[in-house]
Design a protein around this motif. Structure first.
Motif, short mmCIF file in Angstrom:
data_model
loop_
_atom_site.label_atom_id
_atom_site.label_comp_id
_atom_site.label_asym_id
_atom_site.label_seq_id
_atom_site.Cartn_x
_atom_site.Cartn_y
_atom_site.Cartn_z
N GLU A 1 0.85 -1.20 0.00
CA GLU A 1 0.00 0.00 0.00
C GLU A 1 0.89 1.25 0.00
OE1 GLU A 1 -3.88 -1.58 2.62
OE2 GLU A 1 -2.22 -0.57 3.61
N ARG A 2 1.91 1.25 0.84
CA ARG A 2 2.81 2.42 0.92
C ARG A 2 3.53 2.64 -0.40
NH1 ARG A 2 3.89 0.58 6.08
NH2 ARG A 2 5.75 -0.55 5.44
N ALA B 1 2.66 1.93 -3.32
CA ALA B 1 1.76 2.41 -4.36
C ALA B 1 1.11 3.74 -4.02
CB ALA B 1 0.68 1.34 -4.62
N ARG C 1 -1.03 4.27 -1.69
CA ARG C 1 -2.44 4.07 -1.33
C ARG C 1 -2.61 4.28 0.17
NH1 ARG C 1 -4.56 -1.40 -3.63
NH2 ARG C 1 -6.54 -0.34 -3.19
N SER C 2 -3.85 4.58 0.59
CA SER C 2 -4.03 4.88 2.01
C SER C 2 -3.92 3.60 2.84
CB SER C 2 -5.35 5.60 2.27
OG SER C 2 -6.36 5.03 1.52
N CYS D 1 -6.46 0.33 3.19
CA CYS D 1 -7.51 0.35 2.16
C CYS D 1 -7.75 -1.03 1.55
CB CYS D 1 -7.20 1.38 1.07
SG CYS D 1 -5.75 1.01 0.08
N VAL D 2 -6.82 -1.95 1.80
CA VAL D 2 -6.97 -3.31 1.25
C VAL D 2 -7.47 -4.25 2.35
CG1 VAL D 2 -5.76 -5.27 0.23
CG2 VAL D 2 -5.11 -2.93 -0.40
N ARG E 1 -8.02 -3.82 -13.67
CA ARG E 1 -8.27 -2.47 -13.17
C ARG E 1 -8.69 -1.54 -14.32
NH1 ARG E 1 -3.37 0.74 -10.89
NH2 ARG E 1 -2.95 0.64 -13.10
N GLU F 1 -0.31 -3.40 -5.28
CA GLU F 1 0.33 -2.30 -6.02
C GLU F 1 -0.53 -1.85 -7.20
OE1 GLU F 1 4.92 -3.77 -5.12
OE2 GLU F 1 4.19 -3.75 -7.17
N GLY G 1 -3.90 -1.97 -7.37
CA GLY G 1 -5.22 -1.44 -7.06
C GLY G 1 -6.22 -2.41 -6.45
N THR H 1 -8.53 -4.24 -3.90
CA THR H 1 -9.11 -3.85 -2.60
C THR H 1 -9.41 -5.06 -1.73
OG1 THR H 1 -11.37 -3.89 -3.48
CG2 THR H 1 -10.19 -1.78 -3.58
#
Ligand code: PLP
Length: 232
Positions: free
Chosen positions: A23-24, A26, A28-29, A32-33, A185, A215, A217, A219
């Protein structure tokens, strides 16, 4: 509740750490996954250990197994995900047991889930399974027919279509799975824009490639072996 073994705890910590790191990477928050712990062929006792280690989401590919597990463990301790192929005649039972059905590949199954949901006064939350790899052995609709299926089911009362799911072709190296994840995606982005649907969920990534999926996307990653060990 039974405390998790140190081995199970260590495996879970490792998987969670890798998801967080991906997540980091990419941008992303954090968090979030969602980690879906796949419990097919896993015994009720080990599932109970996983729940006590903070697992919130469980994946099963058979309705009957989920029924048995839920009888042993209760229904309310986790969110249950149906990740296997679903026949129309099992849709009603599946709807009662699962919070999200990942593998919808026909309008008939979607309609059967929705009918049962309306009976029960709830929503049938589903993902459409796409066969991105084109392998004949894989379930799912083709990328080309995905927009038409989504358009056919989008307004069924009682149905909530929340995204796409794919089962990747087996790969030797995790990075080899990346093109399929990118394609799913991109397909989601295209269909969501074309039909004006939200489609927030992408269910992709398994034990061998979930970091790459995050990485790209994902979820919802569906991880069995990396948590519970090899299936017998
Ligand atoms: C078995 C299964 C998984 C988990 O696979 P692992 O490689 O054990 O992580 C994920 N998704 C689906 C659809 C499965 O059938």
């Amino acid at each position: 509740m039974k405390a998790p073994s140190t081995q199970l705890q260590a495996r879970l910590d490792d998987v969670r750490g890798r998801i967080a790191a991906a997540e980091r990477r990419a941008g992303r928050s954090p968090g979030c996954v969602t980690l879906v712990a796949v419990v097919k062929t896993v015994g009720a006792e080990l599932i109970a250990e996983a729940l006590s280690a903070g697992v919130t989401d469980l994946g099963e590919n058979r309705v009957q197994e989920a029924e048995q597990h839920q009888q042993a463990l209760g229904r309310d301790g986790a969110r249950w995900h149906m990740i296997g192929p679903l026949q129309r005649n099992k849709a009603g039972r599946a709807l009662e047991r699962f919070d999200l059905v990942h593998g919808v590949e026909s309008a008939a199954v979607a309609a059967a889930l929705a009918r049962r949901a309306v009976d029960l006064g709830k929503l049938a939350r589903v993902l459409v399974q796409v066969n991105v790899s084109g392998e004949a052995s894989k379930h799912g609709v083709t990328p080309e027919s995905t927009p038409a299926l989504l358009d056919a089911i989008r307004d069924i009362p009682g149905l909530s279509v929340e995204g796409l799911m794919t089962v990747g072709a087996p790969v030797e190296r995790a990075a080899d799975a990346r093109p399929e994840f990118v394609r799913l995606r991109a397909l989601r982005d295209r269909v969501a824009a074309g039909l004006g649907l939200a489609l927030p969920q992408l269910s992709m990534g398994m034990s061998g490639d979930y970091e790459v999926a995050v990485e790209e996307g994902s979820t919802l990653v569906r991880v069995g072996t990396a948590i519970f060990g090899a299936r017998g």
